[in-house]
Design a protein around this motif. Structure first.
Motif, PDB file in Angstrom:
ATOM      1  N   THR A  89       0.812  -1.215   0.000  1.00 19.98           N
ATOM      2  CA  THR A  89       0.000   0.000   0.000  1.00 19.98           C
ATOM      3  C   THR A  89       0.849   1.271   0.000  1.00 19.98           C
ATOM      4  N   GLY A  90       2.052   1.190   0.551  1.00 24.47           N
ATOM      5  CA  GLY A  90       2.880   2.385   0.677  1.00 24.47           C
ATOM      6  C   GLY A  90       2.450   3.305   1.800  1.00 24.47           C
ATOM      7  N   VAL A  91       1.428   2.917   2.551  1.00 23.21           N
ATOM      8  CA  VAL A  91       0.934   3.735   3.662  1.00 23.21           C
ATOM      9  C   VAL A  91       1.808   3.473   4.885  1.00 23.21           C
ATOM     10  N   ASP A  92       2.284   4.532   5.523  1.00 27.45           N
ATOM     11  CA  ASP A  92       3.262   4.397   6.607  1.00 27.45           C
ATOM     12  C   ASP A  92       2.740   3.639   7.815  1.00 27.45           C
ATOM     13  N   THR A  93       1.438   3.644   8.042  1.00 30.28           N
ATOM     14  CA  THR A  93       0.891   3.008   9.243  1.00 30.28           C
ATOM     15  C   THR A  93       0.231   1.663   8.958  1.00 30.28           C
ATOM     16  N   ASP A  94       0.386   1.137   7.742  1.00 30.03           N
ATOM     17  CA  ASP A  94      -0.162  -0.181   7.419  1.00 30.03           C
ATOM     18  C   ASP A  94       0.827  -1.269   7.811  1.00 30.03           C
ATOM     19  N   ILE A  95       0.328  -2.300   8.505  1.00 31.47           N
ATOM     20  CA  ILE A  95       1.165  -3.415   8.947  1.00 31.47           C
ATOM     21  C   ILE A  95       0.396  -4.710   8.707  1.00 31.47           C
ATOM     22  N   ALA A  96       1.028  -5.670   8.051  1.00 32.83           N
ATOM     23  CA  ALA A  96       0.407  -6.966   7.785  1.00 32.83           C
ATOM     24  C   ALA A  96       1.093  -8.053   8.590  1.00 32.83           C
ATOM     25  N   ILE A  97       0.333  -9.056   9.001  1.00 27.37           N
ATOM     26  CA  ILE A  97       0.887 -10.229   9.684  1.00 27.37           C
ATOM     27  C   ILE A  97       1.078 -11.331   8.658  1.00 27.37           C
ATOM     28  N   VAL A  98       2.263 -11.916   8.640  1.00 29.15           N
ATOM     29  CA  VAL A  98       2.554 -13.060   7.779  1.00 29.15           C
ATOM     30  C   VAL A  98       2.783 -14.255   8.693  1.00 29.15           C
ATOM     31  N   GLY A  99       1.821 -15.165   8.718  1.00 32.14           N
ATOM     32  CA  GLY A  99       1.914 -16.300   9.619  1.00 32.14           C
ATOM     33  C   GLY A  99       0.890 -16.193  10.735  1.00 32.14           C
ATOM     34  N   ASP A 100       1.188 -16.877  11.841  1.00 30.72           N
ATOM     35  CA  ASP A 100       0.253 -16.959  12.966  1.00 30.72           C
ATOM     36  C   ASP A 100       0.294 -15.679  13.789  1.00 30.72           C
ATOM     37  N   GLY A 101      -0.853 -15.323  14.364  1.00 28.48           N
ATOM     38  CA  GLY A 101      -0.878 -14.196  15.285  1.00 28.48           C
ATOM     39  C   GLY A 101      -1.972 -13.188  15.003  1.00 28.48           C
ATOM     40  N   PHE A 102      -2.272 -12.392  16.029  1.00 32.19           N
ATOM     41  CA  PHE A 102      -3.264 -11.318  15.952  1.00 32.19           C
ATOM     42  C   PHE A 102      -2.696 -10.096  16.661  1.00 32.19           C
ATOM     43  N   PHE A 103      -3.140  -8.916  16.231  1.00 27.15           N
ATOM     44  CA  PHE A 103      -2.899  -7.703  16.993  1.00 27.15           C
ATOM     45  C   PHE A 103      -3.915  -7.639  18.132  1.00 27.15           C
ATOM     46  N   ARG A 104      -3.498  -7.033  19.248  1.00 29.58           N
ATOM     47  CA  ARG A 104      -4.440  -6.814  20.353  1.00 29.58           C
ATOM     48  C   ARG A 104      -4.800  -5.339  20.404  1.00 29.58           C
ATOM     49  N   VAL A 105      -6.089  -5.051  20.610  1.00 29.40           N
ATOM     50  CA  VAL A 105      -6.553  -3.672  20.771  1.00 29.40           C
ATOM     51  C   VAL A 105      -7.423  -3.589  22.015  1.00 29.40           C
ATOM     52  N   GLN A 106      -7.506  -2.378  22.563  1.00 32.43           N
ATOM     53  CA  GLN A 106      -8.334  -2.157  23.750  1.00 32.43           C
ATOM     54  C   GLN A 106      -9.628  -1.483  23.332  1.00 32.43           C
ATOM     55  N   GLN A 107     -10.752  -2.096  23.710  1.00 29.31           N
ATOM     56  CA  GLN A 107     -12.061  -1.553  23.368  1.00 29.31           C
ATOM     57  C   GLN A 107     -12.464  -0.459  24.352  1.00 29.31           C
ATOM     58  N   TYR A 108     -13.558   0.192  24.030  1.00 28.42           N
ATOM     59  CA  TYR A 108     -13.993   1.344  24.833  1.00 28.42           C
ATOM     60  C   TYR A 108     -14.343   0.951  26.261  1.00 28.42           C
ATOM     61  N   ASP A 109     -14.771  -0.297  26.475  1.00 26.48           N
ATOM     62  CA  ASP A 109     -15.109  -0.744  27.827  1.00 26.48           C
ATOM     63  C   ASP A 109     -13.902  -1.280  28.588  1.00 26.48           C
ATOM     64  N   GLY A 110     -12.724  -1.191  27.981  1.00 29.95           N
ATOM     65  CA  GLY A 110     -11.509  -1.640  28.642  1.00 29.95           C
ATOM     66  C   GLY A 110     -11.127  -3.071  28.350  1.00 29.95           C
ATOM     67  N   SER A 111     -12.007  -3.843  27.707  1.00 30.33           N
ATOM     68  CA  SER A 111     -11.714  -5.246  27.401  1.00 30.33           C
ATOM     69  C   SER A 111     -10.820  -5.341  26.167  1.00 30.33           C
ATOM     70  N   TRP A 112     -10.235  -6.537  25.967  1.00 28.88           N
ATOM     71  CA  TRP A 112      -9.353  -6.754  24.834  1.00 28.88           C
ATOM     72  C   TRP A 112     -10.117  -7.340  23.659  1.00 28.88           C
ATOM     73  N   ALA A 113      -9.664  -7.010  22.482  1.00 27.50           N
ATOM     74  CA  ALA A 113     -10.141  -7.652  21.259  1.00 27.50           C
ATOM     75  C   ALA A 113      -8.923  -7.896  20.376  1.00 27.50           C
ATOM     76  N   TYR A 114      -9.102  -8.735  19.359  1.00 30.63           N
ATOM     77  CA  TYR A 114      -7.974  -9.155  18.524  1.00 30.63           C
ATOM     78  C   TYR A 114      -8.357  -9.018  17.055  1.00 30.63           C
ATOM     79  N   THR A 115      -7.374  -8.707  16.237  1.00 28.74           N
ATOM     80  CA  THR A 115      -7.662  -8.444  14.833  1.00 28.74           C
ATOM     81  C   THR A 115      -6.461  -8.798  13.971  1.00 28.74           C
TER      82      THR A 115
END
Length: 264
Positions: A89-115
């Motif tokens: 994409t050439g976009v500086d903030t784009d990151i792809a995962i190659v292989g196993d794994g997920f990113f973790r993010v914090q939701q508005y209620d404080g709980s974790w989600a994965y993407t």
């Protein structure tokens, strides 16, 4: 004949859900990080008219049972976790995962989600967030005076950026990935997010490229793993199966009508 009506009706319901699953795959063909689903079928309960092993005579037993089926149901919608194709994409903030794994993010209620969606943004405080403003965990905060075009992310997740025109980059964070004993047990919650369930198991954290974790690719996105050709073929098969069950209902109805007319 009444049994055949209900059996064919369960077949039509099952194929309708199959087509719903396929259409959801096709609608998300361009969704970053999307994983295709597959409808899996199971037969329903059987009526045992004659049990196998039932005595047939004084010296023999019935070698095979006489069972009447009652149709089909969708037992599960299996998520296929194969790697999606990478798109530069050439976009500086784009990151792809190659292989196993997920990113973790914090939701508005404080709980974790994965993407798997790595189309990140930078908010007003310089923090790396998702398109919906959810913070990436561990937090990646870019310092004041950073130059976005100098942002680099190594395959092992080290985040560097140049500040105030300096020639030497500064390390500002480390991306971590999370994997699960049973990733297909995660729950889809929409917005490209997954939540932990009892079936998925607890998340295992590691740096990209270590302990069986995949690596990350900067300025790339992982596209959906849906194959349009395969999904179209599966849709044709599901449509024909739906038609066959519909025909079975029509045939059973004709037979019932014939039987009813015998009284005239």
């Amino acid at each position: 004949m009444v049994r055949s009506l209900w059996n064919a009706a369960t077949g039509m319901n099952g194929q309708q859900m199959n087509i719903d699953t396929i259409s959801n795959n096709l609608s998300n063909v361009n969704t970053v990080g999307f994983k295709q689903h597959r409808a899996e079928f199971e037969d329903l309960m059987y009526q045992d008219v004659i049990h196998a092993g039932t005595p047939a005579t004084e010296d023999t037993v019935t070698p095979v049972p006489l069972q009447m089926g009652s149709g089909v149901k969708v037992g599960a919608t299996q998520r296929i976790m194969t790697q999606g194709s990478l798109q530069a994409t050439g976009v500086d903030t784009d990151i792809a995962i190659v292989g196993d794994g997920f990113f973790r993010v914090q939701q508005y209620d404080g709980s974790w989600a994965y993407t798997r969606d790595g189309t990140f943004k930078v908010d007003s405080t310089g923090q790396l967030v998702t398109a919906n403003g959810l913070r990436v965990i561990p937090e990646i905060i870019l310092p004041e005076g950073f130059q976005l075009e100098t942002l680099t992310v190594s395959d092992t997740g080290r985040v560097n950026v140049k500040v105030n025109g300096n020639t030497e980059p500064v390390e500002v964070g480390q991306i971590e990935l999370y994997r699960f004993p049973n990733a297909v047990g995660l729950e889809n919650t929409g917005d490209n997010l997954y939540k932990v369930t009892n079936a998925s198991g607890d998340p295992i954290a590691a740096r990209p490229g270590f302990e069986g974790m995949g690596i990350v690719k900067h300025k790339f996105t992982e596209m959906s793993n849906v194959s349009v050709v395969n999904e179209m073929v599966q849709m044709i098969v599901a449509q024909r199966a739906y038609e066959f069950n519909s025909k079975a209902i029509q045939t059973s109805d004709t037979m019932l009508q014939t039987a009813a007319n015998l009284k005239r």
